[in-house]
Design a protein around this motif. Structure first.
Motif, short mmCIF file in Angstrom:
data_model
loop_
_atom_site.label_atom_id
_atom_site.label_comp_id
_atom_site.label_asym_id
_atom_site.label_seq_id
_atom_site.Cartn_x
_atom_site.Cartn_y
_atom_site.Cartn_z
N GLN A 76 0.85 -1.18 0.00
CA GLN A 76 0.00 0.00 0.00
C GLN A 76 0.89 1.23 0.00
O GLN A 76 1.86 1.31 0.74
CB GLN A 76 -0.91 0.00 1.23
N LYS A 77 0.56 2.18 -0.84
CA LYS A 77 1.36 3.40 -0.93
C LYS A 77 1.30 4.17 0.38
O LYS A 77 0.32 4.10 1.12
CB LYS A 77 0.86 4.27 -2.07
N LEU A 78 2.39 4.91 0.64
CA LEU A 78 2.46 5.70 1.86
C LEU A 78 1.31 6.70 1.93
O LEU A 78 0.72 6.91 3.00
CB LEU A 78 3.80 6.43 1.93
N SER A 79 1.00 7.32 0.81
CA SER A 79 -0.09 8.30 0.79
C SER A 79 -1.41 7.66 1.19
O SER A 79 -2.21 8.26 1.94
CB SER A 79 -0.21 8.92 -0.60
N ALA A 80 -1.65 6.44 0.73
CA ALA A 80 -2.88 5.74 1.08
C ALA A 80 -2.90 5.38 2.57
O ALA A 80 -3.96 5.46 3.22
CB ALA A 80 -3.03 4.48 0.24
N GLN A 81 -1.75 5.01 3.10
CA GLN A 81 -1.67 4.69 4.53
C GLN A 81 -1.99 5.91 5.38
O GLN A 81 -2.68 5.82 6.40
CB GLN A 81 -0.28 4.15 4.86
N ILE A 82 -1.47 7.07 4.96
CA ILE A 82 -1.72 8.31 5.71
C ILE A 82 -3.21 8.66 5.67
O ILE A 82 -3.81 9.01 6.69
CB ILE A 82 -0.87 9.46 5.15
N VAL A 83 -3.79 8.56 4.48
CA VAL A 83 -5.22 8.87 4.33
C VAL A 83 -6.06 7.94 5.19
O VAL A 83 -7.00 8.38 5.87
CB VAL A 83 -5.64 8.76 2.85
N ASN A 84 -5.74 6.66 5.19
CA ASN A 84 -6.51 5.69 5.98
C ASN A 84 -6.34 5.91 7.48
O ASN A 84 -7.23 5.57 8.27
CB ASN A 84 -6.09 4.27 5.62
N ALA A 85 -5.20 6.49 7.87
CA ALA A 85 -4.94 6.71 9.29
C ALA A 85 -5.69 7.91 9.84
O ALA A 85 -6.11 7.91 11.00
CB ALA A 85 -3.44 6.88 9.53
N ILE A 86 -5.88 8.93 9.01
CA ILE A 86 -6.46 10.18 9.53
C ILE A 86 -7.88 10.44 9.05
O ILE A 86 -8.50 11.42 9.49
CB ILE A 86 -5.58 11.39 9.16
N THR A 87 -8.41 9.59 8.18
CA THR A 87 -9.78 9.79 7.69
C THR A 87 -10.51 8.46 7.64
O THR A 87 -9.90 7.39 7.67
CB THR A 87 -9.80 10.41 6.28
N VAL A 88 -11.83 8.55 7.56
CA VAL A 88 -12.67 7.37 7.34
C VAL A 88 -13.66 7.70 6.23
O VAL A 88 -13.94 8.87 5.96
CB VAL A 88 -13.44 6.96 8.62
N SER A 89 -14.17 6.67 5.58
CA SER A 89 -15.05 6.89 4.44
C SER A 89 -16.52 7.01 4.83
O SER A 89 -17.34 7.41 4.01
CB SER A 89 -14.89 5.74 3.43
N ASP A 90 -16.84 6.66 6.07
CA ASP A 90 -18.23 6.69 6.51
C ASP A 90 -18.30 7.23 7.93
O ASP A 90 -17.44 6.92 8.76
CB ASP A 90 -18.82 5.27 6.46
N PHE A 91 -19.32 8.03 8.20
CA PHE A 91 -19.45 8.64 9.52
C PHE A 91 -19.49 7.60 10.64
O PHE A 91 -18.92 7.81 11.72
CB PHE A 91 -20.71 9.51 9.58
N ARG A 92 -20.14 6.48 10.40
CA ARG A 92 -20.27 5.47 11.45
C ARG A 92 -18.92 4.91 11.87
O ARG A 92 -18.78 4.41 12.99
CB ARG A 92 -21.19 4.34 10.99
N ASP A 93 -17.94 4.98 10.97
CA ASP A 93 -16.61 4.49 11.32
C ASP A 93 -15.94 5.37 12.38
O ASP A 93 -15.00 4.93 13.05
CB ASP A 93 -15.72 4.42 10.07
N LEU A 94 -16.40 6.60 12.52
CA LEU A 94 -15.87 7.48 13.56
C LEU A 94 -16.26 6.99 14.96
O LEU A 94 -15.65 7.39 15.95
CB LEU A 94 -16.39 8.91 13.38
N LEU A 95 -17.28 6.15 15.03
CA LEU A 95 -17.77 5.68 16.32
C LEU A 95 -16.98 4.50 16.85
O LEU A 95 -17.35 3.92 17.87
CB LEU A 95 -19.26 5.29 16.19
N SER A 96 -15.90 4.16 16.19
CA SER A 96 -15.04 3.07 16.65
C SER A 96 -13.74 3.63 17.20
O SER A 96 -13.13 4.52 16.60
CB SER A 96 -14.72 2.12 15.49
N ARG A 97 -13.31 3.12 18.35
CA ARG A 97 -12.06 3.59 18.94
C ARG A 97 -10.85 3.17 18.10
O ARG A 97 -9.73 3.62 18.35
CB ARG A 97 -11.91 3.07 20.37
N LYS A 98 -11.06 2.32 17.11
CA LYS A 98 -9.97 1.92 16.22
C LYS A 98 -9.58 3.06 15.28
O LYS A 98 -8.50 3.03 14.69
CB LYS A 98 -10.38 0.69 15.41
#
Length: 279
Positions: A76-98
């Motif tokens: 996985q590209k570094l840019s993709a790793q950074i994006v996945n670390a600081i953002t989520v694609s769905d609001f409900r994913d914000l409700l996880s401590r992960k």
């Protein structure tokens, strides 16, 4: 234990968002974040240097350990790793401590939006402040019973994983825990002294035991957020500082991880027959 984990997400959101929304201006937030990153970076460097010195004195030994080839791991590209670390694609994913880092960024964004809305955002700011007060009260109730849960959970971990410490990694474990304890007692005392002199040292040691035991028993920085917030309040840390720094620190301030990372690298060097003393 589960109560601690499920309260973390709303606690982090309300504490950060309300703290940011209640600031006099955005410049204070910038100052807090700037000083925070400076301190986090400095202590991470110190902890890494401490473990580097320890493994020089007590070299690792990986003799007899055979490494198997891992299964194919998708790259996985570094840019993709950074994006996945600081953002989520769905609001409900914000409700996880992960996804704690994404939640923190979202909370800061909401807090800034409420701050910049001025009069139009007054009721929403009141909602954030009220929500923060409610979550702090909920944490107070949970913490009344937390020692029982933590004790049972810690006993379970020792019973299940304790025998594994007698395996081939015993030397690494024997090096890590004493080094971590020395760092905890010596350097944390030094940091407290640098922050507020003898008064800071007394305040630190009068309040650090509950957060330390929670972190040790759960093995989770995130689970320690509630008790850390309470401890910092008793110490006298300003509300806006503690409610921004502590949730972020649980995600990106990892002195213990720096200690273990250097140790793991030294251990891998020994397994591969490489000389770590030249590093």
């Amino acid at each position: 234990m589960n109560l601690l984990f499920v309260t973390v997400v709303p606690l982090v959101f309300f504490s950060i968002a309300s703290a940011v929304a209640s600031m006099a201006d955005a410049k204070r937030l910038g100052k807090i974040l700037g000083v925070m990153m400076l301190v986090f970076t400095a202590t991470a460097i110190v902890s890494s240097l401490v473990m580097l010195g320890v493994v020089k004195i007590f070299p690792m030994s990986g003799e007899g350990i055979v490494l198997s080839m891992p299964a194919d791991v998708p790259s996985q590209k570094l840019s993709a790793q950074i994006v996945n670390a600081i953002t989520v694609s769905d609001f409900r994913d914000l409700l996880s401590r992960k996804n704690m880092l994404a939640l923190i960024i979202f909370s800061i964004l909401i807090g800034l939006a409420a701050l910049f809305s001025k009069r139009d955002g007054e009721r929403f700011r009141e909602f954030l402040i009220s929500g923060n007060a409610v979550m702090n009260k909920a944490i107070g109730i949970v913490m009344l019973y937390a020692p029982i849960g933590l004790g049972a959970y810690f006993a379970y971990l020792v019973g299940v994983f304790g025998p594994q410490l007698l395996g081939s990694c015993v030397k690494a474990v024997a090096v890590y825990y004493p080094a971590a304890m020395v760092y905890f007692f010596v350097f944390f005392t030094l940091y407290a002294g640098l922050a507020a002199g003898r008064k800071g040292i007394r305040a630190f040691w009068a309040n650090i035991i509950p957060p330390a035991l929670t972190a040790f028993a759960t093995g989770s920085s995130v689970a320690s957020i509630p008790v850390n917030l309470k401890a910092s309040e008793r110490i006298g840390v300003p509300e806006d500082i503690r409610e921004v720094v502590i949730p972020m620190g649980a995600t990106i301030h990892m002195d213990g991880s720096c200690l273990s990372a250097v140790l793991k690298i030294a251990f891998i060097y020994s397994v591969l027959g490489m000389d770590f003393s030249t590093v």
